[in-house]
Design an enzyme around this catalytic site. Structure first.
Site, short mmCIF file in Angstrom:
data_model
loop_
_atom_site.label_atom_id
_atom_site.label_comp_id
_atom_site.label_asym_id
_atom_site.label_seq_id
_atom_site.Cartn_x
_atom_site.Cartn_y
_atom_site.Cartn_z
N LYS A 55 8.02 11.04 -25.83
CA LYS A 55 8.89 10.16 -25.06
C LYS A 55 10.03 9.67 -25.94
O LYS A 55 9.80 9.35 -27.11
CB LYS A 55 8.10 8.95 -24.56
CG LYS A 55 6.90 9.33 -23.71
CD LYS A 55 5.92 8.18 -23.60
CE LYS A 55 4.65 8.63 -22.90
NZ LYS A 55 3.59 7.60 -22.96
N VAL B 162 3.66 2.30 -27.72
CA VAL B 162 5.01 2.14 -28.27
C VAL B 162 5.91 1.42 -27.26
O VAL B 162 6.65 0.50 -27.60
CB VAL B 162 5.60 3.52 -28.64
CG1 VAL B 162 7.04 3.37 -29.11
CG2 VAL B 162 4.76 4.21 -29.71
N LEU C 273 2.64 21.35 -14.65
CA LEU C 273 3.44 21.20 -13.44
C LEU C 273 4.91 21.26 -13.84
O LEU C 273 5.36 20.48 -14.67
CB LEU C 273 3.18 19.83 -12.78
CG LEU C 273 1.75 19.53 -12.32
CD1 LEU C 273 1.70 18.13 -11.73
CD2 LEU C 273 1.29 20.54 -11.30
N HIS D 286 6.84 11.67 -15.59
CA HIS D 286 5.72 11.02 -16.26
C HIS D 286 5.80 9.52 -15.94
O HIS D 286 6.75 8.86 -16.32
CB HIS D 286 5.82 11.26 -17.77
CG HIS D 286 4.78 10.57 -18.58
ND1 HIS D 286 3.86 11.24 -19.35
CD2 HIS D 286 4.50 9.24 -18.73
CE1 HIS D 286 3.07 10.37 -19.94
NE2 HIS D 286 3.44 9.15 -19.59
N ARG E 13 13.99 4.76 -27.90
CA ARG E 13 13.33 4.92 -29.20
C ARG E 13 14.35 5.42 -30.21
O ARG E 13 14.96 6.48 -30.01
CB ARG E 13 12.19 5.94 -29.11
CG ARG E 13 11.08 5.50 -28.21
CD ARG E 13 9.86 6.36 -28.45
NE ARG E 13 8.84 6.09 -27.45
CZ ARG E 13 7.59 6.50 -27.54
NH1 ARG E 13 7.21 7.23 -28.59
NH2 ARG E 13 6.70 6.22 -26.61
N ASN F 232 -4.65 5.66 -22.30
CA ASN F 232 -4.46 5.29 -23.70
C ASN F 232 -5.09 3.93 -23.91
O ASN F 232 -4.67 2.95 -23.31
CB ASN F 232 -2.98 5.27 -24.06
CG ASN F 232 -2.38 6.66 -23.97
OD1 ASN F 232 -2.91 7.61 -24.53
ND2 ASN F 232 -1.29 6.79 -23.23
N LYS G 17 -10.24 12.69 -23.52
CA LYS G 17 -9.38 12.86 -22.34
C LYS G 17 -10.06 13.70 -21.28
O LYS G 17 -9.89 13.51 -20.08
CB LYS G 17 -8.09 13.55 -22.76
CG LYS G 17 -7.28 12.70 -23.69
CD LYS G 17 -5.98 13.40 -23.98
CE LYS G 17 -5.16 12.58 -24.95
NZ LYS G 17 -3.86 13.17 -25.17
N ARG H 292 -5.11 1.52 -26.02
CA ARG H 292 -4.47 0.82 -27.14
C ARG H 292 -3.15 0.24 -26.66
O ARG H 292 -2.74 0.48 -25.54
CB ARG H 292 -4.18 1.82 -28.25
CG ARG H 292 -3.40 3.01 -27.72
CD ARG H 292 -2.86 3.92 -28.80
NE ARG H 292 -2.55 5.24 -28.31
CZ ARG H 292 -1.44 5.61 -27.69
NH1 ARG H 292 -0.49 4.72 -27.45
NH2 ARG H 292 -1.27 6.85 -27.27
N GLU I 40 -4.61 22.00 -19.50
CA GLU I 40 -4.26 21.36 -18.25
C GLU I 40 -3.20 22.24 -17.60
O GLU I 40 -2.35 22.77 -18.31
CB GLU I 40 -3.65 20.01 -18.59
CG GLU I 40 -3.80 18.95 -17.55
CD GLU I 40 -3.39 17.62 -18.17
OE1 GLU I 40 -4.28 16.83 -18.49
OE2 GLU I 40 -2.19 17.42 -18.35
#
Lengths: 455, 186
Positions: A236, A294, A202, A207, A337, A289, A116, A291, A199
């Protein structure tokens, strides 16, 4: 060419990949741990092979076991799903070295994009704005010095990771010193790599992430954005598209910049660029990401594109087969989810037997899950039981379908977070599209549920 | 471990380190030591690492405890909700004959034959191996006795926990000698 895929994952994503294989006419073999012998993907598969014990380090995270399973079952490709080995470039290289196709970016691409900390510099050079942060952290003294330079509050993040694991927000040097060993051990357990970076945090951000697909020939498209601002402890829990916080022009500009940057930087296959959006609407790139994610069904509902099938076809060397103008942005989709965890008890994960399960249905309702009545939820893995995805022509229509579907959903025997979703759909900040990533943690889930009950 | 301070003397950080050390030993070292002990025909193996030492001793005449008592080769396709067959209880099942225990595959890979049926083994002896990307991992005898059956063919793919061979225990010395021999041959 890919004709037989080993699915090296578990739970709902193993089932999702199995379904994609079947629609593409590709044979599939499920690799499973002893704890997942009675899971739905294993039961539904034409063929399955046990690769190790419940401990993921000796099964789903064991590159030799996964590759060996692919060899002895005659597979020519491995789909890693998400988590586990999905973004491990050494694994991708080992898969290739054994003459197999890795369903994902090639090892050199993964290597370039999976750290990252490095990818932020790479994509910043290709025109994406980034949040101030640190390099990889060394010892405690060096970490404290870096944090001082970045400025508190800071977010501690694992370089190898995703999914919120090993992440902590800290407001002082004392807190940072306390969480560093915890974050390292969580990162090591989840990703087999304990490198961390910092990081700047904020406050009150949203997001927003952009889904891209790029083939081996450098043709790339974006598939619009997803808004994943509803989180608890950086995980998330509800995602939607389009983002209620952005204008159509803003969405288009962000998505176009994102795909332009990754194509220029040499990315391939499906991927997601995550951004934090501040109160003024400024978007900062945080990570990519490499990949399937989800929350990919949100995008599938909006665009009609099967992302897992697209991922497999790109890895097999096929051209994308469609251009940006072919990507629809139809209506509004929301994903809930469904986790086996108790929102009233700090989202403590639970295990046990699902005694009764009723799956919602009707127009615009999709349920991706490996759960069934009688299924024993094992305690060894993450708590995701499934995902309820609803679609409507407008956000209001999608919310109405979400309420109806959540009312139909019955899971007995295991405590789930369904109550928090029902409360969200009644909450003013959600309905107004003003939810920020820290809201649920700040208010507290228990208080949030209580407020929803009073309303 | 006489050279260790009393557990109560350890502070919290030391106890965390102790537990991590024990977990590491249990996970990585002990299985390797057991295999070493079994294959080297030694009575005892001891390893020292920092503050810790670990000693694995083979009791005379007793085999190592089986770690996973269940049967691995279950039918894979069953309707959701169907209950899986219960693991066979080998000790009780063999009540009217000598005790039989399966030797299980330690990993997923290619089967390589070793001992033929009829070979006498001690617990921990290598019966066959499973090739994990070029590394041969031992399939070891769970008990002292005789290999009565080896299931896979050379080159077969086998999964983790799969039953590779069946070992039949020696007849009890105080049992009716003729009866026990008859059962062993049958």
């Amino acid at each position: 060419m890919v004709s037989r895929i080993l699915i090296a994952n578990r739970g709902e994503i193993a089932l999702r990949i199995l379904r994609a294989c079947r629609t593409l006419g590709i044979e599939a073999v499920i690799a499973y741990s002893e704890a997942d012998r009675a899971s739905l993907p294993v039961l539904l598969a034409d063929e399955a092979i046990c690769i190790g014990p419940a401990d993921a380090r000796r099964s789903y995270l064991s590159a030799p076991a996964v590759i060996s399973a692919a060899m002895v079952t005659g597979c020519d490709a491995i789909h890693p799903g998400y988590g586990f080995l999905s973004e491990d470039d050494a694994f991708a290289e080992a898969v290739r070295a054994h003459g197999l196709t890795f369903i994902g970016p090639s090892a050199p691409v993964l290597e370039r994009f999976s750290s990252k900390e490095e990818v932020r510099r790479l994509l910043a050079a290709h025109g994406l704005p980034t949040i101030p942060g640190s390099g990889l952290l060394g010892d405690e003294a060096q970490a404290l010095e870096e944090a001082g330079r970045v400025g508190y509050p800071v977010l501690v993040k694992p370089s190898a990771g995703g999914g919120g694991k090993g992440m902590r927000m800290v407001r002082s040097a004392r807190e940072l010193a306390a969480v560093l060993p915890i974050c390292r051990s969580e990162a090591r357990a989840a990703f087999g790599d304990d490198s961390l970076y910092l990081e700047r945090w904020l406050e009150d951000n949203r997001h927003v992430e952009v889904q891209v697909a790029v083939d081996r020939f450098g043709h790339g498209v974006h598939l619009w954005e997803r808004d994943c601002s509803i989180q608890r402890r950086h995980q998330k829990i509800l995602e939607e598209s389009p983002s209620p916080a952005m204008t159509q022009a803003g969405r288009r500009e962000l998505a176009e910049r994102a795909v332009k940057a990754v194509v220029a930087a040499g990315y391939e296959n499906v991927g997601t660029l995550e951004f934090l959006v501040d109160g003024e609407g400024n978007a900062y790139f945080i990570e990519i990401n490499c990949r399937i994610q989800v929350e990919h069904p949100v995008t599938e509902m909006l665009t009609g594109i099967d992302l897992v099938a697209t991922q497999i076809r790109i890895a097999a060397g096929e051209p994308l087969g469609f251009i940006q103008e072919d990507v629809r942005q139809d209506g509004h989709a929301i994903e809930f989810r469904i986790n086996a965890e108790d929102p009233a008890q700090e989202f403590r994960p639970g295990a046990g037997t699902i005694e009764r399960l009723n799956i919602p249905g009707g127009p615009g309702v999709r349920f991706d899950s490996h759960a069934y009545s009688g299924y024993d939820v094992p305690p060894y893995y993450d708590s995701l039981l499934g995902k309820l995805i609803v679609w409507g022509q407008t956000r209001e229509a999608a919310i109405a379908r979400g309420k109806a579907a959540l009312a139909e959903l019955v899971v007995e025997g295991v405590i789930t977070n369904v109550a928090i979703h029902r409360a969200l759909l009644e909450s003013e900040p959600f309905l107004a599209g003003r939810f920020t990533t820290n809201l649920l943690d700040r208010v507290g889930a228990a208080a949030f549920l209580a407020a929803a009950e009073r309303a | 471990m006489p050279d260790q301070p009393h557990p109560g003397d350890r502070n919290a950080a030391q106890r965390v380190a102790d537990h991590a050390g024990i977990a590491r030993l249990a996970d990585a070292l002990v299985p390797a030591l057991v295999v070493k002990l079994a294959t080297a025909n030694l009575g005892e193996v001891e390893i020292r690492e920092g503050d810790w030492h670990i000693r694995v001793r083979r009791p005379a005449g007793a085999g190592p405890r089986r770690e996973r008592p269940h049967r691995a080769s279950l039918p894979i396709v069953a309707p959701p909700g169907a209950s899986l067959p219960a693991p066979p209880v080998t000790d009780e099942a063999a009540a009217d004959g000598p005790r039989q225990e399966p030797a299980l595959s330690p990993t997923v890979g290619m089967f390589k034959p070793g001992l033929a049926p009829g070979t006498r083994v001690r617990a921990g002896d290598r019966i066959a191996s499973v090739d994990l990307l070029g590394i041969a991992l031992d399939v070891v005898a769970p008990i002292d006795g005789t290999v009565v059956e080896v299931y896979p063919q050379p080159g077969d793919g086998v999964e983790y926990g799969e039953e590779i061979a069946l070992v039949e225990a020696d007849p009890e010395p105080d049992a009716n000698a003729a009866g026990a021999d008859g059962a062993a041959e049958g």
